[in-house]
Design a protein around this motif. Structure first.
Motif, short mmCIF file in Angstrom:
data_model
loop_
_atom_site.label_atom_id
_atom_site.label_comp_id
_atom_site.label_asym_id
_atom_site.label_seq_id
_atom_site.Cartn_x
_atom_site.Cartn_y
_atom_site.Cartn_z
N SER A 82 7.45 9.24 10.13
CA SER A 82 7.06 9.85 11.40
C SER A 82 7.85 11.12 11.69
O SER A 82 7.35 12.03 12.36
N GLN A 83 9.06 11.19 11.16
CA GLN A 83 9.90 12.37 11.38
C GLN A 83 9.67 13.45 10.32
O GLN A 83 10.30 14.51 10.37
N GLY A 84 8.79 13.19 9.37
CA GLY A 84 8.48 14.17 8.34
C GLY A 84 9.51 14.26 7.23
O GLY A 84 9.48 15.22 6.44
N SER A 111 0.84 -1.20 0.00
CA SER A 111 0.00 0.00 0.00
C SER A 111 0.87 1.25 0.00
O SER A 111 2.02 1.22 0.46
N LEU A 112 0.30 2.33 -0.51
CA LEU A 112 0.93 3.64 -0.40
C LEU A 112 0.27 4.33 0.79
O LEU A 112 -0.90 4.69 0.75
N ILE A 113 1.04 4.48 1.86
CA ILE A 113 0.56 5.12 3.08
C ILE A 113 1.09 6.54 3.12
O ILE A 113 2.31 6.77 2.96
N VAL A 114 0.21 7.51 3.34
CA VAL A 114 0.61 8.92 3.27
C VAL A 114 0.09 9.68 4.48
O VAL A 114 -0.73 9.19 5.26
N LYS A 115 0.57 10.92 4.61
CA LYS A 115 0.09 11.80 5.66
C LYS A 115 -1.39 12.11 5.43
O LYS A 115 -1.88 12.09 4.29
N VAL A 132 12.37 8.58 -2.72
CA VAL A 132 13.49 8.56 -1.77
C VAL A 132 13.73 7.13 -1.29
O VAL A 132 12.79 6.44 -0.90
N GLN A 133 14.99 6.69 -1.33
CA GLN A 133 15.34 5.38 -0.77
C GLN A 133 15.47 5.51 0.75
O GLN A 133 16.33 6.24 1.24
N THR A 134 14.62 4.80 1.47
CA THR A 134 14.62 4.91 2.93
C THR A 134 15.23 3.70 3.63
O THR A 134 15.44 3.73 4.83
N GLY A 135 15.48 2.60 2.90
CA GLY A 135 16.04 1.42 3.53
C GLY A 135 14.96 0.46 4.01
O GLY A 135 13.95 0.28 3.34
N THR A 136 15.16 -0.16 5.16
CA THR A 136 14.24 -1.17 5.69
C THR A 136 12.88 -0.56 6.04
O THR A 136 12.72 0.66 6.07
N THR A 137 11.93 -1.45 6.34
CA THR A 137 10.59 -1.00 6.73
C THR A 137 10.65 -0.10 7.96
O THR A 137 9.98 0.94 8.00
N THR A 138 11.43 -0.49 8.93
CA THR A 138 11.56 0.31 10.15
C THR A 138 12.11 1.70 9.84
O THR A 138 11.62 2.71 10.37
N GLN A 139 13.10 1.76 8.98
CA GLN A 139 13.67 3.06 8.59
C GLN A 139 12.67 3.90 7.81
O GLN A 139 12.62 5.12 7.96
N ALA A 140 11.85 3.23 6.98
CA ALA A 140 10.83 3.95 6.22
C ALA A 140 9.79 4.57 7.15
O ALA A 140 9.41 5.74 6.99
N ILE A 141 9.34 3.80 8.13
CA ILE A 141 8.34 4.30 9.09
C ILE A 141 8.92 5.45 9.90
O ILE A 141 8.24 6.44 10.17
N THR A 142 10.18 5.33 10.28
CA THR A 142 10.85 6.41 11.02
C THR A 142 10.92 7.66 10.17
O THR A 142 10.66 8.78 10.65
N SER A 143 11.25 7.51 8.89
CA SER A 143 11.33 8.67 7.98
C SER A 143 9.97 9.35 7.86
O SER A 143 9.87 10.58 7.83
#
Length: 210
Positions: free
Chosen positions: A171-173, A112-116, A158-169
Motif C-alpha cells: 500500500s505504501q508503494g 496468490s501473487l497480488i500486484v498493482k 524483497v523480504q517484507t515479514g508478516t502478512t500485515t507488513q507485506a500489505i503495508t509495504s
C-alpha cells in the motif's frame, strides 16, 4: 505438468493429538503457527471448539510470521510442535535435523501473487519488486514456482515479514506485488489490486502436492 518440487510447499500439521489426559491434569503446549489465513482454520477451530482441552491440552497459539522461524523455535526447545510450511522442514531433514512431519493439511497451492493494477501480465514483472515473508518460506517457493511457470526474470525479491507488513509495504508503494492468500486476497482485489497468478493457475498447470 506435475511439479514434484511443489510437494514441499503445502502447509503442514506438526501436531499429534494426544490421548485423553484429563485424569492426569492439563498439559501446557506452546503452538507457533503460520500463516493468518484459511490454511490455519484447523487450529483456530480446534481452539475455539475446545478440542484441545478435551484431550487434556492447554494450547497457547502463537502467531509467527514465517515457517523458518517456527522450525528454529522448535530446534531451540521453545516449542515441541507447530504448524507451518514445508520448505524449512525439508531443509531441516536434509541437514540431519529431527523435526518430523505428522500430516499435510493443504494438498494444493492456495497462495496468490497480488500486484498493482498497472501490472497486466507476468512479463510486466521484470524490474519490479515482489514481497515475500521470508527467504525459504512458502511465499518464496510459490514465487519461484511462478518464475519457472512463466519464465519470468529480473524480479527483485524483497523480504517484507508478516502478512500485515507485506500489505503495508504494498500500500505504501515499497513493493509492486506480494505473495499472500485468502482472505487477504479478496480484500486487496476489492481495493483495486490484481490477482496476477492464483490457485486456479497452479491447478491448471498440473501442480499438485502429493
Amino acid at each position: 505438468m506435475k511439479q514434484n518440487t511443489a510437494r514441499i510447499l503445502s502447509s503442514l500439521l506438526l501436531f499429534a493429538v494426544a490421548p485423553d489426559f484429563s485424569a492426569l491434569g492439563v498439559t501446557k503446549v506452546s503452538f507457533p503457527y503460520t500463516p493468518i489465513s484459511a490454511a490455519s482454520l484447523p487450529w483456530w477451530i480446534a481452539k475455539e471448539a475446545r478440542y484441545f482441552e478435551k484431550h487434556g491440552l492447554d494450547v497457547d497459539m502463537v502467531y509467527v510470521g514465517a515457517s523458518p522461524v517456527i522450525v528454529q523455535a522448535m530446534l531451540g526447545g521453545q516449542a515441541g510442535v507447530g504448524a507451518g510450511g514445508g520448505p524449512p522442514l525439508v531443509t531441516n531433514v536434509l541437514q540431519g535435523g529431527d523435526v518430523v512431519e505428522v500430516a499435510t493439511t493443504v494438498p494444493y497451492a492456495i497462495q496468490s501473487l497480488i500486484v498493482k493494477s498497472d501490472i497486466k501480465t507476468t512479463a510486466d514483472l521484470a524490474g519490479k519488486k515482489v514481497g515475500i515473508s521470508r527467504l525459504g518460506a512458502i511465499p518464496h517457493y510459490t514465487l519461484q514456482t511462478i518464475f519457472k511457470l512463466y519464465n519470468v526474470q529480473g524480479v527483485n525479491v524483497v523480504q517484507t515479514g508478516t502478512t500485515t507488513q507485506a500489505i503495508t509495504s504494498l500500500s505504501q508503494g515499497l513493493v509492486d506485488g506480494i505473495i499472500t492468500s485468502a482472505p487477504f486476497t479478496f480484500r486487496l482485489m476489492k481495493d483495486g489490486y490484481r490477482e496476477l497468478v492464483g490457485p486456479k493457475d497452479f491447478r491448471k498447470a498440473g501442480i499438485e502436492w502429493n
